[in-house]
Design an enzyme around this catalytic site. Sequence first.
Site, PDB file in Angstrom:
ATOM      1  N   ILE A  99       0.802  -1.266   0.016  1.00  0.00           N
ATOM      2  CA  ILE A  99       0.191  -0.280   0.008  1.00  0.00           C
ATOM      3  C   ILE A  99       1.086   1.417   0.224  1.00  0.00           C
ATOM      4  O   ILE A  99       0.529   2.313  -0.827  1.00  0.00           O
ATOM      5  CB  ILE A  99      -0.780  -0.049   1.453  1.00  0.00           C
ATOM      6  CG1 ILE A  99      -2.651  -1.559   1.449  1.00  0.00           C
ATOM      7  CG2 ILE A  99      -1.731   1.186   1.062  1.00  0.00           C
ATOM      8  CD1 ILE A  99      -2.519  -1.796   0.377  1.00  0.00           C
ATOM      9  N   GLU A 100       1.618   1.390   1.214  1.00  0.00           N
ATOM     10  CA  GLU A 100       2.566   2.076   0.777  1.00  0.00           C
ATOM     11  C   GLU A 100       3.317   2.666  -0.539  1.00  0.00           C
ATOM     12  O   GLU A 100       3.531   4.277  -0.643  1.00  0.00           O
ATOM     13  CB  GLU A 100       3.870   1.833   1.941  1.00  0.00           C
ATOM     14  CG  GLU A 100       5.209   2.821   1.652  1.00  0.00           C
ATOM     15  CD  GLU A 100       5.988   2.302   2.854  1.00  0.00           C
ATOM     16  OE1 GLU A 100       5.973   1.523   3.627  1.00  0.00           O
ATOM     17  OE2 GLU A 100       7.200   3.321   2.553  1.00  0.00           O
ATOM     18  N   ARG A 101       3.583   1.040  -1.091  1.00  0.00           N
ATOM     19  CA  ARG A 101       4.642   1.929  -2.672  1.00  0.00           C
ATOM     20  C   ARG A 101       3.246   2.084  -2.909  1.00  0.00           C
ATOM     21  O   ARG A 101       3.908   2.798  -4.559  1.00  0.00           O
ATOM     22  CB  ARG A 101       5.130   0.648  -2.850  1.00  0.00           C
ATOM     23  CG  ARG A 101       6.109   0.102  -2.074  1.00  0.00           C
ATOM     24  CD  ARG A 101       7.460  -1.502  -2.337  1.00  0.00           C
ATOM     25  NE  ARG A 101       8.347  -0.868  -1.369  1.00  0.00           N
ATOM     26  CZ  ARG A 101       8.890  -1.737  -0.970  1.00  0.00           C
ATOM     27  NH1 ARG A 101       8.642  -3.128  -1.055  1.00  0.00           N
ATOM     28  NH2 ARG A 101       9.849  -1.975  -0.453  1.00  0.00           N
ATOM     29  N   GLY A 135       2.924   6.259  -2.982  1.00  0.00           N
ATOM     30  CA  GLY A 135       3.599   6.931  -3.686  1.00  0.00           C
ATOM     31  C   GLY A 135       3.528   7.071  -5.114  1.00  0.00           C
ATOM     32  O   GLY A 135       3.997   7.571  -5.704  1.00  0.00           O
TER      33      GLY A 135
END
Length: 387
Positions: A246-248, A251
């Site tokens: 999810i973080e990637r 981004g």
Amino acid sequence: MKFTAEHDQFRKVVRDVVENQINPYVDEWEAAGIFPAHELFPKLAAVGALGLEYSEDMGGQGADHSFTVVLGEELGRADCAGIPMAIAVQTSMATPAIAEFGSTDLQQRYLAPALRGELVAAIAVSEPDAGSDVAGIRTKAVRDGDSWVITGRKMWITNGTQADWLCLLARTVEPGQEPEGGYSGMSLIVVPTNTPGFSVGRKIEKMGNRSSDTAELVFDEVRVPVGNVIGEAGRGFQQQMAQFQIERLMGAYMAVSGARRAIDRTIDYLRVREAFGKPLLANQVIQYRLAELIAEVDVVREFCYAAADKVVAGEDATRMATVAKLKAGRLVREVADAAVQYHGGMGYAEDLWVARYYRDARLVSVGGGADEVMLRIITMLEGMGKR
Ligand SMILES: Cc1cc2nc3c(=O)[nH]c(=O)nc-3n(C[C@H](O)[C@H](O)[C@H](O)COP(=O)(O)OP(=O)(O)OC[C@H]3O[C@@H](n4cnc5c(N)ncnc54)[C@H](O)[C@@H]3O)c2cc1C
């Protein structure tokens, strides 16, 4: 990915916050090297932007991941990347583990106030000697009765000078034992930053994302209750990995919409800037280069949407998130380079938006896992390499 009237409405309110509560202050916050998270985050919380995918009983919106796409796209339109990154840390990096694995007590004391924007959170994984290779972390939490006693250093921590609590990755050990090596024996621990022994070692001066404070943090026998471990002790690495997709993706959503905005602003400039008796945009070589970049933005955006659909469907999106992050990072570097080139001297000056965009864009290929780390994951998924 199909956006509905509800998505459009959410897009509108986030755009309003970006245009009225962020962009007018970006120059000031970039110069200061920090933005007032405790003032801005409640404004984002008020429009439901901080807890989109968290359940309503934790104070979230209970929305699906498609709304996170909208949030990322709108934050990507800010006049800097530092503040969007800091917001993404709050929404998608420091809080997912506590929401998924944390006790009700931790959720009430730390997660719910973070979703209201009252408490600022940070994710503390990287260390001076371990970034890409998370297995190299050395920060240790030694059990002492009902407490963990934490010693070590963390590096590059976004929101680090103003966070109220950290989601810290440390090696948890029983007294008298040596830490397990490799990917075993790590735990995520909530560390309130007002705990004795915690200090900000230094605020790091950076090439870009300057409005976001980044810090080196020091832990000198920081004592927190045993109950501050998120979920099962020893499972921290696995919990951390689970949230990387999810973080990637977040981004990538921000990078792609920022890239499209940069191209549009470059076109606007080239329409009016004249050389050799005509607008610069009249040169076919420039038109084609911009068209090529627009095509690449389209491809990466559609790929991001397909990845988001997988997340919404509850499927594993690791591979797509990895590819999206890699390709978005490479693409924004190209777009930033073209923006500088086509603005000529003004692309190199601080008068316009371009130089900041160029500096900020460079981070995408390094932060949250460098391009080579994405390539490493792909090689492993393809059976070429191993961990
Ligand atoms: C502005 C900013 C904000 C950040 N925010 C946070 C945060 O909030 N929390 C947090 O925990 N961390 C944060 N980070 C840290 C970030 O995740 C790391 O910088 C990143 O993972 C790279 O780690 P490193 O800097 O230690 O580089 P290193 O691990 O030293 O790697 C250096 C370079 O070597 C190359 N490389 C690495 N491994 C390989 C390989 N296997 N094969 C080939 N080449 C390789 C890559 O090009 C890489 O960039 C932030 C960093 C920055 C710059």
